[in-house]
Design an enzyme around this catalytic site. Structure first.
Site, PDB file in Angstrom:
ATOM      1  N   PRO A 164       1.571  -1.588   5.398  1.00 36.72           N
ATOM      2  CA  PRO A 164       2.387  -1.534   4.429  1.00 36.72           C
ATOM      3  C   PRO A 164       2.117  -2.520   3.322  1.00 36.72           C
ATOM      4  O   PRO A 164       2.901  -2.577   2.188  1.00 36.72           O
ATOM      5  CB  PRO A 164       3.916  -1.692   4.756  1.00 36.72           C
ATOM      6  CG  PRO A 164       3.864  -1.779   6.393  1.00 36.72           C
ATOM      7  CD  PRO A 164       2.534  -2.191   6.550  1.00 36.72           C
ATOM      8  N   GLU A 165       1.170  -3.442   3.334  1.00 33.30           N
ATOM      9  CA  GLU A 165       0.977  -4.460   2.648  1.00 33.30           C
ATOM     10  C   GLU A 165      -0.649  -4.280   2.017  1.00 33.30           C
ATOM     11  O   GLU A 165      -0.521  -3.074   1.136  1.00 33.30           O
ATOM     12  CB  GLU A 165       0.935  -5.921   3.195  1.00 33.30           C
ATOM     13  CG  GLU A 165       2.367  -5.886   3.891  1.00 33.30           C
ATOM     14  CD  GLU A 165       2.703  -7.403   4.371  1.00 33.30           C
ATOM     15  OE1 GLU A 165       2.134  -8.352   3.844  1.00 33.30           O
ATOM     16  OE2 GLU A 165       3.314  -7.390   5.256  1.00 33.30           O
ATOM     17  N   MET A 166      -1.618  -4.921   2.441  1.00 32.58           N
ATOM     18  CA  MET A 166      -2.905  -4.639   1.837  1.00 32.58           C
ATOM     19  C   MET A 166      -3.637  -3.586   2.447  1.00 32.58           C
ATOM     20  O   MET A 166      -4.541  -2.980   2.145  1.00 32.58           O
ATOM     21  CB  MET A 166      -3.668  -5.837   1.784  1.00 32.58           C
ATOM     22  CG  MET A 166      -2.962  -6.862   0.750  1.00 32.58           C
ATOM     23  SD  MET A 166      -3.538  -8.607   0.904  1.00 32.58           S
ATOM     24  CE  MET A 166      -5.345  -8.280   0.034  1.00 32.58           C
ATOM     25  N   HIS A 225       0.902  -1.132  -0.072  1.00 26.67           N
ATOM     26  CA  HIS A 225       0.090  -0.049   0.135  1.00 26.67           C
ATOM     27  C   HIS A 225       0.820   1.267   0.091  1.00 26.67           C
ATOM     28  O   HIS A 225       1.755   1.351   0.782  1.00 26.67           O
ATOM     29  CB  HIS A 225      -0.914   0.020   1.100  1.00 26.67           C
ATOM     30  CG  HIS A 225      -2.058   0.819   1.074  1.00 26.67           C
ATOM     31  ND1 HIS A 225      -3.039   0.758   0.488  1.00 26.67           N
ATOM     32  CD2 HIS A 225      -2.005   2.265   1.972  1.00 26.67           C
ATOM     33  CE1 HIS A 225      -3.955   2.006   0.669  1.00 26.67           C
ATOM     34  NE2 HIS A 225      -3.294   2.738   1.415  1.00 26.67           N
ATOM     35  N   ALA A 268      -2.036  -5.473   7.295  1.00 28.03           N
ATOM     36  CA  ALA A 268      -0.660  -4.670   7.701  1.00 28.03           C
ATOM     37  C   ALA A 268      -0.871  -3.494   6.525  1.00 28.03           C
ATOM     38  O   ALA A 268      -1.017  -3.286   5.546  1.00 28.03           O
ATOM     39  CB  ALA A 268       0.532  -5.514   7.236  1.00 28.03           C
TER      40      ALA A 268
END
Lengths: 340, 340
Positions: free
Chosen positions: A141-143, A97, A139
């Site tokens: 920095p992920e989804m 993201h 998370a």
């Protein structure tokens, strides 16, 4: 002519004997084949409390590929664990993201054969895939999707709800835990038997002479002390046993509270570079040599590393055939994507 | 009993007559069915100078799904033109390299049936898909790959080069133009016949009564004056003919030099929201009403818009079955991803 025949026969016999001895040696090292029979495989991967069914697998596949599980509508499980690319993403540290790299500079591990791991994540903090799947979805920095957003998105799409009912019965609660455990059921099916398994299962000719030699070197050097089990990895092990990893300063990952790190699987390793938890090494030969130094305290020569890499090629497995899903359309009720 | 039978028969006859008349009306409006026969379809989509073959389609599919065509290794053609999501991305303005939104706030159009378009891109600046495919791969806010990078990546992977040879002969030059034209050949096969085509091809019962009514309203209101041809769209048309678009200020897109804009296809429109060139309208009903105002200078009532949307549902087509590709692995020679 006769002599040639006898010599060939002797060589053949000797190769069989060698192969048998090598198989024994491999088995003693703790490495195991992926079971050939579906029944035997299921005894390992299936959970009687939530058994694998074709409805759950098909639904889990859709969710795995659906970028609408992410805040932005842009990132799916498959973005970082790309089934076309050995189940990983081919970059050093995962990016999610807002184009944010993993804050610890951690590399995305492959999803293939992850069902055979004792623990999930580089620090092994998840005991199984259903728990693991909850992490990256939420998370930042992920989804970057809060649980509630995922639930709202999926429940706003009647065709999805219908599929959950078909898979789990009419009373199913389509909540975050159910959504992610369904993804995990799909992931359990991502098993990739290879020529190495054929070899362990008795086909002496499944590996080339050079691969057998490499396998022998692999065992002799002690690689199987961590890379064992069906996955040739997937257990927690101490890291930097003998020496400091040369790219130790890339990222701040130091394992779990006890400094233990999940050993990556070696299955499909030729497809899942770059290597190490921080993806700092791109060459598999270099990774093998560095592992020798860091974990075994030995110098693996270029020649030996080359032999081992030749063997590792035989771990590239046959991937399950996946029909790319057609996802049910969003509705007026589906929460909109956001990019902040 | 007898009376009921006669009445039913009469109703059936009358429905057939109506359907026939409606089909005639549709055909007069310039709307065409997707050809049923493969031969007839090929006369429209194939190019004798570079004919469609199964080798090219399979290779083009791999390239279409390969994120290593992007600078970052993270973005493939399928990221914005997701074959699981109606061939689009479900967000207002495309987002690409470095999480950059399209600078003109342009929405990603669907790739499905794009072979039937007269021109590609919202301003129609590309005459065909092979030319179109070169744009997003190179564009800074999309895949951000210079031509040379794409060529180096593909040529560094022997299995890819081998597939190009199989598709085009041993002397093939695996250059950027060849790579993108191969992607275009795959895209040509992304054709989605629907119940609407069955109806035009003589199956009066392929549409429900409500869909036929909606189709009739669609034609009567004048929608087919722009949404015609096989794609029900895909031609350049003047925009804001009758009134200013209510979200005109979102982005700075004003069409080509003559203010012409490519009409989006209405095939699979229920799956490809949000709508308009800047993706500012999320509701299909609202989009229909706004189109009436902006392009036709008429008020389409809620009821009429509802009827039209009911018809539009029948344009959701059957997607080709796509086996998710297993991509050949990168090698030590493959240029590394970069994220700047």
């Amino acid at each position: 002519m006769k002599t040639t025949k006898i010599v060939s026969t002797l060589l053949l016999v000797s190769s069989f004997v060698c192969a048998d001895a090598l198989v024994e040696k491999v088995k003693k090292s703790g490495i195991k084949a992926i079971p050939q029979s579906q029944h035997e495989l299921l005894t390992i991967i299936d959970d009687k409390k939530d058994p694998i069914t074709s409805e759950k697998v098909e639904l889990g596949k859709k969710l795995y590929f659906d970028p609408r599980l992410s805040r932005s509508n842009l990132i799916s499980c498959n973005t970082c664990h790309n089934l076309a690319l050995g189940g990983a993403d081919g970059i050093s540290a995962a990016i999610g993201h807002k184009w944010t790299a993993n804050p610890h500079h951690l590399n995305s591990p492959t999803v293939y054969n992850s069902v055979f791991f004792d623990a999930q994540f580089w620090d092994g903090r998840s005991a199984h895939l259903a728990d693991q799947a909850q992490g990256p979805v939420q998370a930042g920095p992920e989804m970057a999707s809060p649980k509630e957003l995922v639930e709202q998105r999926v429940n706003s799409i009647p065709a999805y709800v219908e599929e959950f009912k078909k898979a789990y019965g009419d009373k199913v609660d389509v909540n975050f835990e159910r959504i992610t455990s369904t993804i995990a059921i799909f992931e359990k099916t991502l098993v990739t038997p290879s020529r190495f398994d054929q070899f362990l299962n008795g086909n002496a000719n499944a590996l080339t002479k050079a691969e057998k030699k490499g396998l022998n070197t692999f065992i002799d050097k002690g690689c199987a002390s961590c890379h064992n089990g069906i996955a040739l990895g997937g257990t927690l092990q101490p890291f930097e046993i003998a020496a400091k990893y040369k790219f130790s300063e890339v990222g701040d990952f130091k394992g779990n509270a006890n400094g233990m790190v999940k050993t990556p699987t070696l299955r499909n390793i030729t497809e899942t570079g770059p290597y190490f938890h921080n993806g700092a090494i791109w060459s598999l030969t270099e990774a093998v040599k560095e592992m020798g130094s860091v974990q075994l305290g030995i110098n693996i020569s270029d020649k030996e590393a080359g032999e081992i890499v030749t063997f590792l090629n035989s771990l590239t497995g046959e991937k399950p055939t996946i029909t790319y899903p057609i996802l049910p359309a969003s509705t007026d009720k589906t929460p909109k994507p956001s990019f902040d």
